[in-house]
Design a protein around this motif. Structure first.
Motif, PDB file in Angstrom:
ATOM      1  N   ASP B 122      38.833  42.106  36.831  1.00 48.69           N
ATOM      2  CA  ASP B 122      39.278  43.493  36.610  1.00 48.69           C
ATOM      3  C   ASP B 122      39.892  43.677  35.215  1.00 48.69           C
ATOM      4  O   ASP B 122      39.967  44.785  34.702  1.00 48.69           O
ATOM      5  CB  ASP B 122      40.287  43.894  37.695  1.00 48.69           C
ATOM      6  CG  ASP B 122      41.448  42.923  37.797  1.00 48.69           C
ATOM      7  OD1 ASP B 122      42.571  43.288  37.468  1.00 48.69           O
ATOM      8  OD2 ASP B 122      41.202  41.760  38.209  1.00 48.69           O
ATOM      9  N   SER B 149      37.646  39.377  41.487  1.00 46.66           N
ATOM     10  CA  SER B 149      38.964  39.934  41.219  1.00 46.66           C
ATOM     11  C   SER B 149      39.744  39.966  42.520  1.00 46.66           C
ATOM     12  O   SER B 149      39.399  40.685  43.456  1.00 46.66           O
ATOM     13  CB  SER B 149      38.843  41.356  40.674  1.00 46.66           C
ATOM     14  OG  SER B 149      40.105  41.995  40.749  1.00 46.66           O
ATOM     15  N   LYS B 151      42.501  41.168  42.742  1.00 42.99           N
ATOM     16  CA  LYS B 151      43.226  42.436  42.765  1.00 42.99           C
ATOM     17  C   LYS B 151      42.377  43.545  43.407  1.00 42.99           C
ATOM     18  O   LYS B 151      42.849  44.255  44.290  1.00 42.99           O
ATOM     19  CB  LYS B 151      43.607  42.822  41.343  1.00 42.99           C
ATOM     20  CG  LYS B 151      44.536  44.000  41.260  1.00 42.99           C
ATOM     21  CD  LYS B 151      44.951  44.220  39.813  1.00 42.99           C
ATOM     22  CE  LYS B 151      45.872  45.423  39.678  1.00 42.99           C
ATOM     23  NZ  LYS B 151      46.206  45.649  38.258  1.00 42.99           N
ATOM     24  N   THR B 152      41.138  43.655  42.953  1.00 42.14           N
ATOM     25  CA  THR B 152      40.279  44.722  43.499  1.00 42.14           C
ATOM     26  C   THR B 152      39.457  44.244  44.686  1.00 42.14           C
ATOM     27  O   THR B 152      38.692  45.005  45.255  1.00 42.14           O
ATOM     28  CB  THR B 152      39.301  45.223  42.431  1.00 42.14           C
ATOM     29  OG1 THR B 152      38.379  44.165  42.134  1.00 42.14           O
ATOM     30  CG2 THR B 152      40.027  45.628  41.162  1.00 42.14           C
ATOM     31  N   CYS B 154      36.982  42.465  44.548  1.00 38.42           N
ATOM     32  CA  CYS B 154      35.587  42.344  44.160  1.00 38.42           C
ATOM     33  C   CYS B 154      35.100  40.897  44.259  1.00 38.42           C
ATOM     34  O   CYS B 154      35.694  39.992  43.666  1.00 38.42           O
ATOM     35  CB  CYS B 154      35.415  42.847  42.732  1.00 38.42           C
ATOM     36  SG  CYS B 154      33.771  42.586  42.099  1.00 38.42           S
TER      37      CYS B 154
END
Lengths: 501, 216
Positions: B122, B149, B151-152, B154
């Motif tokens: 990200d 990621s 965080k996302t 993904c």
């Protein structure tokens, strides 16, 4: 202790007293105890829902047969350790003792409220003498072996360790029985069956710990049995809730134990190779120092019995935190304290059992309390008790694992390995004491909530809580022993600055 | 509840590359930007479905700090899969891959499936390691590669699941001895060996496994 006399209690008395209760799902004599747990007897909702495959002795039969029955109390244990190929874990040989003494102490010091229940349980259970058990075992060997094989073979095949364990079980069956005699004195063969119902690993664990399988393997196997069972039958949610092994795994207790074993094993190898590389005076000094460590590790057992006497209600959290700070490792026992406090909170809020430190409990109106009590069935309490014990044990083992990692991590040591050992030993005692008093609280709740229940419904639940508590205590003590090689290597490295082996 | 197989995974790589975050995203589907340093090892478990089979992933999330290195090595044993993670915004974490890989190969079964993960995809603006470099490293060392990621979320799911697929494929091909627990595979309690193993059924191609989905 009056156990001695209890052994001699003829089994027949038990038959009659149980029949008096009108409900005979507990078998009237030890021979049929085997059958009593079979699925066809399904009157009990929680405990009697299934038959677990029990392993029966085959090979060790002769060894124990030679023993004079009178001596079996002590000799039973000795036999076990003689039979056993001793691995590095010499200490495990004695685990049964401490477990059982804590179990005995627990039962013996049960609060007033339930002493009559226990008494009733004991009289109705009856305690067969060791000789009776032996003959019975011999008796049962033939038929059960076949049955067990049928039961376990679909799952023993698949993976290596598992099948090793299973064979070990087949052959240690005998030691299981003799090793368990201390417990039998106490609670009786019947209860063992009941317990086996509630904790499939129980018997197995006892016998196996003396073999060279590791604790996590044993627990894993027990858990897998439970998984097998839960997957084979249409499972009511409540059933799952009372499976110690599954819960213990859910709280990552197994994983931490396995990780701790890995660190322990590795450390042990290093210690050995370092000892091999030394000679003369250097070796003697080191050996002497290691001996001191070992002593610190054997302390736990002795103290436990003394400590059991004083019922001081010191703050558990404070005590554990204090001990932890003595270790000088950066890990904190918060999770453990939380798990423990949750258990007490649950009891105080949902059972209206006033606890000194819990104000909310006191605020509750009397009516609310009774309402609450009736809302929580004894099955609920039992399930929560087992869950709490599993969680507390898992957290304790996690703490030990983290401690091992941090000790090996080799931060600057402000404390010696010996000091750490003593703190850890003390911690083990505190944890076991806590498990014991927690189980007492739970059984008191059970007795209160189940005041109108039939004894044969209530008693197995109470016994199951006590037994899981003493199992928990022994898991913690075994995990503690795994720390010894870790502290040994820490001592050596701190002292000699030898390059890692 | 019940599973056909249990796979042991390890997550390894430099400190701060996001190992614990990847695990948390995979097991709890959430992201926690600030994480305590992992002491020794932490655990997570999740059930996934591969080819209609329930597989339990037991994940050992190891400490990345150099000082824990000798300890975490002890945990490698008996892993069937490894996620080797670097941070695409910090080149040094990429440079250390070789030493991590050596460690992993030395302390675990030779059949262990290793998934190389470039995490923090990200943070494109701060990228310090090109995707092609990751791919090249993976190719050179026979690893599967993905950028993720935590965080996302993904590719997080994919990273764990594709590793499991590859392990499963190796089982099907008979490359893994499922009886040997040192390989990090256990057969579920309910399974009967005769029906579940054998170089048969699945003709999954390995190219499918390494494929990246478009989101990163």
């Amino acid at each position: 202790m009056s156990d001695k006399d209890d052994i001699e209690t003829p089994v027949i008395t038990e038959a009659s007293s149980i029949l008096e209760d009108g409900n005979c799902e507990l078998a009237p004599n030890p021979e049929s105890a085997e059958q009593s747990a079979k699925p066809e007897v399904n009157s009990e909702p929680v405990v009697f829902t299934r038959k677990r495959p029990e392993s029966r002795p085959s090979i060790d039969l002769e060894t124990s047969e030679v023993l004079p029955v009178e001596a079996s109390q002590a000799a039973g244990k000795e036999t076990v350790s003689k039979d056993v190929p001793q691995t590095g874990w010499g200490y495990w040989g004695s685990w049964g003792k401490s477990l059982l003494s804590s179990a005995s102490a627990t039962v013996a010091t049960v609060g007033q409220g339930i002493s009559n229940v226990i008494e009733k349980a004991e009289t109705s259970l009856g305690i067969p003498s060791p000789s009776e058990i032996s003959t019975e075992v011999k008796h049962a060997t033939g038929e059960t072996n076949a049955k067990d094989n049928a039961n376990s073979s679909p799952m023993t095949g698949p993976f290596g360790v598992f099948s090793t364990i299973s064979t070990a079980v087949q052959t240690t069956g005998r030691s299981v029985i003799s090793g368990g005699l201390d417990a039998l004195e106490f609670i009786g063969k019947k209860t063992m069956d009941v317990i086996a119902e509630g904790d499939p690993g129980f018997k197995r664990t006892k016998g196996l710990m003396n073999r060279n399988s590791t604790l996590s393997q044993v627990l894993r196997e027990a858990k897998e049995k439970e998984e097998l069972w839960t997957s084979n039958e249409v499972t009511v949610e409540t059933d799952k809730k009372t499976h110690y092994g599954l819960l213990f795994d859910e709280f990552q207790g197994l994983s931490h134990l396995e990780a701790l074993e890995m660190l322990s094993r590795e450390s042990e190898m290093k210690v050995k190779s370092i000892l091999n590389s030394l000679s003369g005076e250097e070796l003697e000094t080191l050996k002497h120092e290691l001996e001191q460590l070992k002593e610190a590790f054997s302390l736990a057992e002795f103290c436990e019995e003394e400590e059991e006497e004083k019922e001081g209600d010191e703050d558990f959290t404070k005590e554990v935190t204090e001990l932890f700070s003595q270790l000088h490792v950066s890990s904190k026992p918060e999770k453990l304290a939380r798990a423990r406090n949750n258990a007490y909170e649950w009891m105080s809020t949902s059972l209206g059992k006033p606890l000194e430190e819990k104000e909310e409990g006191e605020k509750q109106l009397e009516t609310e309390k009774t309402e609450q009590i009736s809302k929580n069935s004894i099955e609920d309490i039992h399930a929560f008790a087992i869950r709490s014990l599993a969680e507390l044990t898992a957290c304790s083992i996690e703490l030990f694992h983290k401690t091992a990692a941090l000790v090996l991590h080799g931060q600057k040591q402000e404390v010696t390995a010996l000091e750490r050992s003593r703190a850890l030993s003390q911690m083990t005692i505190v944890l076991c004491k806590e498990l014991s008093s927690l189980s007492k609280e739970f059984t008191t709740c059970l007795t209160t909530a189940g005041v109108n229940e039939k004894a044969d419904i209530l008693n197995p639940l109470i016994t199951a809580v006590f037994l899981e508590a003493s199992n928990s205590a022994s898991y913690i003590q075994d995990a503690f022993q795994l720390l010894l090689p870790v502290l040994e290597i820490s001592l050596i490295e701190n002292k000699t600055e030898l390059p890692e082996a | 509840m019940t599973y056909a197989y249990l796979f042991k995974y390890i997550i390894i790589g430099d400190t701060g590359v996001g190992k614990s975050c990847l695990l948390l995203q995979f097991t709890d589907k959430r992201f926690q930007p600030v994480h305590d340093l992992t002491i020794g090892v932490e655990f997570g478990a999740r059930m996934v479905n591969i080819d209609g089979k329930q597989i339990k992933l037991q994940i050992w999330d190891t400490a990345g700090q150099e000082s824990f290195r000798s300890i975490t090595r002890s945990y490698y044993r008996g892993a069937a899969g490894a996620l080797l993670v670097y941070d695409i915004t910090r080149r040094e974490t990429f440079n250390h891959l070789t030493s991590w890989l050596e460690d992993a190969r030395q302390h675990s079964s030779s059949n262990m499936v290793i998934m190389l993960i470039g995490n923090k995809s990200d943070l494109e603006s701060r990228r310090d390691v090109k995707r092609e470099e990751g791919e090249a490293f993976a190719r050179e060392h026979g690893l599967i590669f993905m950028e993720t990621s935590a965080k996302t979320a993904c590719n997080v799911e994919e990273a764990f699941i594709n590793t499991a697929k590859e392990i499963y494929r190796k089982i099907q091909q008979g490359l893994f001895d499922v009886h040997n627990e040192a390989n990090g595979i256990k057969i579920g309690p309910q399974q009967c060996i005769s029906t579940s193993v054998g170089p048969s059924a699945s003709q999954r191609s390995s190219s499918e496994i390494g494929s990246n989905s478009g989101c990163c």
